[in-house]
Write a protein that holds these residues in place. Structure first.
Motif, PDB file in Angstrom:
ATOM      1  N   LEU A 177       0.923  -0.920   0.135  1.00 36.53           N
ATOM      2  CA  LEU A 177      -0.018  -0.108  -0.181  1.00 36.53           C
ATOM      3  C   LEU A 177       0.425   1.624  -0.426  1.00 36.53           C
ATOM      4  N   HIS A 178       2.062   1.149   0.812  1.00 31.64           N
ATOM      5  CA  HIS A 178       2.844   2.784   0.698  1.00 31.64           C
ATOM      6  C   HIS A 178       3.565   2.912  -0.659  1.00 31.64           C
ATOM      7  N   GLN A 179       3.107   1.529  -1.230  1.00 25.94           N
ATOM      8  CA  GLN A 179       4.929   2.546  -2.559  1.00 25.94           C
ATOM      9  C   GLN A 179       3.372   2.165  -3.876  1.00 25.94           C
ATOM     10  N   GLU A 180       2.229   1.890  -3.218  1.00 26.07           N
ATOM     11  CA  GLU A 180       0.770   2.375  -3.969  1.00 26.07           C
ATOM     12  C   GLU A 180       0.713   3.919  -4.222  1.00 26.07           C
ATOM     13  N   ASP A 181       0.666   4.026  -3.209  1.00 24.18           N
ATOM     14  CA  ASP A 181       0.650   5.555  -2.428  1.00 24.18           C
ATOM     15  C   ASP A 181       1.781   6.632  -2.563  1.00 24.18           C
ATOM     16  N   ARG A 182       2.981   5.351  -2.390  1.00 25.60           N
ATOM     17  CA  ARG A 182       3.995   6.499  -3.388  1.00 25.60           C
ATOM     18  C   ARG A 182       3.995   6.711  -4.615  1.00 25.60           C
ATOM     19  N   GLY A 183       3.707   5.985  -5.393  1.00 24.80           N
ATOM     20  CA  GLY A 183       3.214   6.326  -7.133  1.00 24.80           C
ATOM     21  C   GLY A 183       2.287   6.857  -7.251  1.00 24.80           C
ATOM     22  N   LEU A 184       1.365   7.333  -6.754  1.00 25.25           N
ATOM     23  CA  LEU A 184      -0.125   7.740  -7.113  1.00 25.25           C
ATOM     24  C   LEU A 184       0.487   9.785  -6.914  1.00 25.25           C
ATOM     25  N   ALA A 185       1.568   9.727  -5.391  1.00 26.87           N
ATOM     26  CA  ALA A 185       2.360  10.457  -5.635  1.00 26.87           C
ATOM     27  C   ALA A 185       2.841  11.566  -6.128  1.00 26.87           C
ATOM     28  N   GLU A 186       3.997  10.068  -6.676  1.00 29.01           N
ATOM     29  CA  GLU A 186       4.461  10.719  -7.862  1.00 29.01           C
ATOM     30  C   GLU A 186       3.703  11.096  -9.145  1.00 29.01           C
ATOM     31  N   ALA A 187       2.131  10.420  -9.686  1.00 28.16           N
ATOM     32  CA  ALA A 187       2.125  10.667 -10.577  1.00 28.16           C
ATOM     33  C   ALA A 187       1.777  12.282 -10.446  1.00 28.16           C
ATOM     34  N   CYS A 188       1.400  12.367  -9.729  1.00 26.63           N
ATOM     35  CA  CYS A 188       0.112  13.737  -8.572  1.00 26.63           C
ATOM     36  C   CYS A 188       1.372  14.975  -8.994  1.00 26.63           C
ATOM     37  N   ALA A 189       2.840  14.664  -8.885  1.00 26.08           N
ATOM     38  CA  ALA A 189       3.244  15.162  -8.664  1.00 26.08           C
ATOM     39  C   ALA A 189       3.727  16.130 -10.386  1.00 26.08           C
ATOM     40  N   VAL A 190       4.058  14.671 -11.735  1.00 27.73           N
ATOM     41  CA  VAL A 190       3.861  15.123 -12.644  1.00 27.73           C
ATOM     42  C   VAL A 190       3.012  15.465 -13.329  1.00 27.73           C
ATOM     43  N   VAL A 191       1.896  15.676 -12.882  1.00 31.52           N
ATOM     44  CA  VAL A 191       0.443  16.627 -13.103  1.00 31.52           C
ATOM     45  C   VAL A 191       0.656  18.027 -12.480  1.00 31.52           C
TER      46      VAL A 191
END
Length: 74
Positions: free
Chosen positions: A36-50
């Motif tokens: 779950l932490h890895q998924e949250d981190r990936g989502l945060a990175e995607a949001c930062a790119v957006v």
């Protein structure tokens, strides 16, 4: 369910055994939390790119969307 085997130092096994009743449940829980932490981190990175690419809503569109939502009672 698949089975895996891990090797741990005796001291760590003794420590775990003094604090939990079920080693397997502990390891399963830790791995689930890590996933779950890895998924949250990936989502945060995607949001930062957006945000960097300004692909998201600007503040005006966001304010209008909030006003519409409040007006509709949602």
């Amino acid at each position: 369910m698949a089975k895996i085997s891990i090797s741990l130092p005796n001291e760590l096994v003794q420590y775990v055994d003094t604090h939990v009743d079920n080693r397997s449940a502990l390891i399963e829980s830790l791995l689930e939390q890590w996933k779950l932490h890895q998924e949250d981190r990936g989502l945060a990175e995607a949001c930062a790119v957006v945000d960097e690419l300004e692909l998201g809503w600007d503040s005006e569109w966001q304010a209008l969307a909030i006003s519409d939502m409040e007006a509709s009672g949602s």
